[in-house]
Design a protein around this motif. Structure first.
Motif, PDB file in Angstrom:
ATOM      1  N   LEU A  23       0.833  -1.213   0.000  1.00  0.00           N
ATOM      2  CA  LEU A  23       0.000   0.000   0.000  1.00  0.00           C
ATOM      3  C   LEU A  23       0.861   1.254   0.000  1.00  0.00           C
ATOM      4  O   LEU A  23       0.512   2.243  -0.650  1.00  0.00           O
ATOM      5  CB  LEU A  23      -0.937   0.027   1.217  1.00  0.00           C
ATOM      6  N   LEU A  24       1.982   1.222   0.721  1.00  0.00           N
ATOM      7  CA  LEU A  24       2.868   2.396   0.745  1.00  0.00           C
ATOM      8  C   LEU A  24       3.399   2.712  -0.642  1.00  0.00           C
ATOM      9  O   LEU A  24       3.414   3.864  -1.057  1.00  0.00           O
ATOM     10  CB  LEU A  24       4.021   2.180   1.720  1.00  0.00           C
ATOM     11  N   ARG A  25       3.808   1.686  -1.359  1.00  0.00           N
ATOM     12  CA  ARG A  25       4.317   1.901  -2.725  1.00  0.00           C
ATOM     13  C   ARG A  25       3.206   2.417  -3.633  1.00  0.00           C
ATOM     14  O   ARG A  25       3.405   3.320  -4.440  1.00  0.00           O
ATOM     15  CB  ARG A  25       4.900   0.616  -3.285  1.00  0.00           C
ATOM     16  N   GLY A  26       2.014   1.826  -3.505  1.00  0.00           N
ATOM     17  CA  GLY A  26       0.889   2.248  -4.327  1.00  0.00           C
ATOM     18  C   GLY A  26       0.475   3.685  -4.072  1.00  0.00           C
ATOM     19  O   GLY A  26       0.077   4.393  -5.001  1.00  0.00           O
ATOM     20  N   LEU A  27       0.586   4.119  -2.836  1.00  0.00           N
ATOM     21  CA  LEU A  27       0.187   5.485  -2.486  1.00  0.00           C
ATOM     22  C   LEU A  27       1.276   6.509  -2.740  1.00  0.00           C
ATOM     23  O   LEU A  27       0.994   7.630  -3.159  1.00  0.00           O
ATOM     24  CB  LEU A  27      -0.217   5.554  -1.005  1.00  0.00           C
ATOM     25  N   PHE A  28       2.525   6.141  -2.463  1.00  0.00           N
ATOM     26  CA  PHE A  28       3.597   7.140  -2.435  1.00  0.00           C
ATOM     27  C   PHE A  28       4.759   6.857  -3.374  1.00  0.00           C
ATOM     28  O   PHE A  28       5.646   7.690  -3.503  1.00  0.00           O
ATOM     29  CB  PHE A  28       4.141   7.270  -1.007  1.00  0.00           C
ATOM     30  N   GLY A  29       4.788   5.697  -4.017  1.00  0.00           N
ATOM     31  CA  GLY A  29       5.937   5.357  -4.861  1.00  0.00           C
ATOM     32  C   GLY A  29       7.088   4.927  -3.979  1.00  0.00           C
ATOM     33  O   GLY A  29       6.999   3.920  -3.294  1.00  0.00           O
ATOM     34  N   ALA A  30       8.131   5.685  -3.949  1.00  0.00           N
ATOM     35  CA  ALA A  30       9.287   5.382  -3.110  1.00  0.00           C
ATOM     36  C   ALA A  30       9.031   5.834  -1.678  1.00  0.00           C
ATOM     37  O   ALA A  30       8.356   6.833  -1.435  1.00  0.00           O
ATOM     38  CB  ALA A  30      10.528   6.073  -3.662  1.00  0.00           C
ATOM     39  N   VAL A  31       9.596   5.079  -0.745  1.00  0.00           N
ATOM     40  CA  VAL A  31       9.465   5.370   0.680  1.00  0.00           C
ATOM     41  C   VAL A  31      10.856   5.355   1.282  1.00  0.00           C
ATOM     42  O   VAL A  31      11.628   4.416   1.057  1.00  0.00           O
ATOM     43  CB  VAL A  31       8.575   4.314   1.373  1.00  0.00           C
ATOM     44  N   GLY A  32      11.179   6.381   2.052  1.00  0.00           N
ATOM     45  CA  GLY A  32      12.485   6.462   2.690  1.00  0.00           C
ATOM     46  C   GLY A  32      12.472   5.874   4.092  1.00  0.00           C
ATOM     47  O   GLY A  32      11.491   6.009   4.819  1.00  0.00           O
ATOM     48  N   ILE A  33      13.565   5.203   4.429  1.00  0.00           N
ATOM     49  CA  ILE A  33      13.820   4.764   5.793  1.00  0.00           C
ATOM     50  C   ILE A  33      15.287   5.052   6.084  1.00  0.00           C
ATOM     51  O   ILE A  33      16.054   5.373   5.175  1.00  0.00           O
ATOM     52  CB  ILE A  33      13.505   3.265   6.027  1.00  0.00           C
ATOM     53  N   THR A  34      15.664   4.917   7.338  1.00  0.00           N
ATOM     54  CA  THR A  34      17.061   5.132   7.714  1.00  0.00           C
ATOM     55  C   THR A  34      17.704   3.800   8.082  1.00  0.00           C
ATOM     56  O   THR A  34      17.016   2.792   8.272  1.00  0.00           O
ATOM     57  CB  THR A  34      17.152   6.077   8.922  1.00  0.00           C
ATOM     58  N   VAL A 123      -4.074   3.407   5.745  1.00  0.00           N
ATOM     59  CA  VAL A 123      -5.086   2.445   5.297  1.00  0.00           C
ATOM     60  C   VAL A 123      -6.330   3.188   4.809  1.00  0.00           C
ATOM     61  O   VAL A 123      -6.893   2.848   3.765  1.00  0.00           O
ATOM     62  CB  VAL A 123      -5.426   1.440   6.423  1.00  0.00           C
ATOM     63  N   GLY A 124      -6.737   4.224   5.531  1.00  0.00           N
ATOM     64  CA  GLY A 124      -7.874   5.030   5.088  1.00  0.00           C
ATOM     65  C   GLY A 124      -7.623   5.690   3.742  1.00  0.00           C
ATOM     66  O   GLY A 124      -8.505   5.712   2.871  1.00  0.00           O
ATOM     67  N   LEU A 125      -6.432   6.216   3.556  1.00  0.00           N
ATOM     68  CA  LEU A 125      -6.070   6.841   2.282  1.00  0.00           C
ATOM     69  C   LEU A 125      -6.086   5.800   1.154  1.00  0.00           C
ATOM     70  O   LEU A 125      -6.554   6.092   0.044  1.00  0.00           O
ATOM     71  CB  LEU A 125      -4.703   7.510   2.388  1.00  0.00           C
ATOM     72  N   ALA A 126      -5.604   4.605   1.443  1.00  0.00           N
ATOM     73  CA  ALA A 126      -5.616   3.541   0.433  1.00  0.00           C
ATOM     74  C   ALA A 126      -7.049   3.213   0.022  1.00  0.00           C
ATOM     75  O   ALA A 126      -7.323   2.966  -1.157  1.00  0.00           O
ATOM     76  CB  ALA A 126      -4.909   2.295   0.961  1.00  0.00           C
ATOM     77  N   LYS A 127      -7.964   3.233   0.964  1.00  0.00           N
ATOM     78  CA  LYS A 127      -9.381   2.994   0.643  1.00  0.00           C
ATOM     79  C   LYS A 127      -9.909   4.129  -0.243  1.00  0.00           C
ATOM     80  O   LYS A 127     -10.554   3.890  -1.261  1.00  0.00           O
ATOM     81  CB  LYS A 127     -10.193   2.885   1.946  1.00  0.00           C
ATOM     82  N   ARG A 128      -9.639   5.369   0.135  1.00  0.00           N
ATOM     83  CA  ARG A 128     -10.117   6.521  -0.649  1.00  0.00           C
ATOM     84  C   ARG A 128      -9.522   6.541  -2.053  1.00  0.00           C
ATOM     85  O   ARG A 128     -10.158   7.006  -2.988  1.00  0.00           O
ATOM     86  CB  ARG A 128      -9.812   7.834   0.075  1.00  0.00           C
ATOM     87  N   GLN A 129      -8.293   6.040  -2.198  1.00  0.00           N
ATOM     88  CA  GLN A 129      -7.632   6.020  -3.507  1.00  0.00           C
ATOM     89  C   GLN A 129      -8.020   4.788  -4.335  1.00  0.00           C
ATOM     90  O   GLN A 129      -7.543   4.611  -5.447  1.00  0.00           O
ATOM     91  CB  GLN A 129      -6.113   6.046  -3.336  1.00  0.00           C
ATOM     92  N   GLY A 130      -8.839   3.908  -3.769  1.00  0.00           N
ATOM     93  CA  GLY A 130      -9.284   2.731  -4.498  1.00  0.00           C
ATOM     94  C   GLY A 130      -8.302   1.578  -4.528  1.00  0.00           C
ATOM     95  O   GLY A 130      -8.463   0.648  -5.320  1.00  0.00           O
ATOM     96  N   LEU A 131      -7.290   1.596  -3.669  1.00  0.00           N
ATOM     97  CA  LEU A 131      -6.313   0.507  -3.653  1.00  0.00           C
ATOM     98  C   LEU A 131      -6.815  -0.710  -2.891  1.00  0.00           C
ATOM     99  O   LEU A 131      -6.300  -1.818  -3.087  1.00  0.00           O
ATOM    100  CB  LEU A 131      -4.993   0.987  -3.041  1.00  0.00           C
ATOM    101  N   ILE A 132      -7.764  -0.495  -2.001  1.00  0.00           N
ATOM    102  CA  ILE A 132      -8.367  -1.594  -1.241  1.00  0.00           C
ATOM    103  C   ILE A 132      -9.876  -1.377  -1.228  1.00  0.00           C
ATOM    104  O   ILE A 132     -10.345  -0.239  -1.279  1.00  0.00           O
ATOM    105  CB  ILE A 132      -7.830  -1.671   0.207  1.00  0.00           C
ATOM    106  N   PRO A 133     -10.654  -2.465  -1.150  1.00  0.00           N
ATOM    107  CA  PRO A 133     -12.110  -2.295  -1.139  1.00  0.00           C
ATOM    108  C   PRO A 133     -12.645  -1.820   0.209  1.00  0.00           C
ATOM    109  O   PRO A 133     -13.641  -1.101   0.260  1.00  0.00           O
ATOM    110  CB  PRO A 133     -12.637  -3.693  -1.484  1.00  0.00           C
ATOM    111  N   ARG A 134     -11.995  -2.247   1.307  1.00  0.00           N
ATOM    112  CA  ARG A 134     -12.458  -1.880   2.639  1.00  0.00           C
ATOM    113  C   ARG A 134     -11.263  -1.692   3.566  1.00  0.00           C
ATOM    114  O   ARG A 134     -10.280  -2.431   3.474  1.00  0.00           O
ATOM    115  CB  ARG A 134     -13.374  -2.965   3.222  1.00  0.00           C
ATOM    116  N   ALA A 135     -11.367  -0.723   4.465  1.00  0.00           N
ATOM    117  CA  ALA A 135     -10.302  -0.458   5.431  1.00  0.00           C
ATOM    118  C   ALA A 135     -10.455  -1.279   6.705  1.00  0.00           C
ATOM    119  O   ALA A 135      -9.460  -1.693   7.309  1.00  0.00           O
ATOM    120  CB  ALA A 135     -10.277   1.033   5.772  1.00  0.00           C
TER     121      ALA A 135
END
Length: 165
Positions: A23-34, A123-135
């Motif tokens: 979901l992180l990749r689907g919403l934001f593309g690349a994700v940074g960590i340290t 998770v809520g954003l993923a639902k609003r963006q249509g990446l998941i059917p239910r949160a």
């Protein structure tokens, strides 16, 4: 300008335990960590979903950067090295967004002027963006897997996306 996302360990663990790290990749593309966050999620014992985090790092969409903690001076107590390193990394970008759930870390991040989002909001954003059917099922699965998300947070997210618990 593209917003840079930096994720703390807790949200990565919570999403990977329930097979929702993509979901992180689907919403934001690349994700940074340290490096500190990488060590926290990969070197501190085995948990379900850990291989997904390692695979995301290897695939390159979960991007690890080394951060020197020497300049860190917390404003609040209780911020761990992962959260501190995430904020130090965030300081190098114009409009970072931190995904962080720990109360002390969120307070510190907000005091430093960073935008902060929790894993439930992801998770809520993923639902609003249509990446998941239910949160609701994902949030409930995270809780069942041992990740603490308060009832008030879940209810607020579900209300925003038009669902009930």
């Amino acid at each position: 300008m593209t917003r840079v996302l930096i994720a703390d360990a807790g949200p990565l663990i919570a999403l990977s335990r329930v097979a929702q790290l993509p979901l992180l990749r689907g919403l934001f593309g690349a994700v940074g960590i340290t490096g500190q966050i990488r060590a926290e999620v990969l070197d501190s014992g085995r948990f379900p979903g850990q291989d997904a985090i390692a695979a995301a790092i290897q695939a390159g969409w979960l991007q690890c950067r080394d951060v020197d903690l020497a300049p860190w001076h917390p404003r609040y107590p209780g911020v761990d090295d992962g959260e501190a390193s995430a904020m130090l990394l965030a300081e190098t970008f114009a409009m970072p967004l931190l995904i962080m759930d720990d109360r002390a870390g969120r307070a510190e991040a907000r005091a430093r002027g960073f935008a902060v989002m929790g894993v439930a909001a992801v998770v809520g954003l993923a639902k609003r963006q249509g990446l998941i059917p239910r949160a609701a099922p994902i949030l409930n699965d995270m809780r069942t897997s041992g990740y603490f998300i308060g009832d008030d947070v879940i209810n607020a997210i579900l209300a925003r996306v038009g669902e009930s618990a």
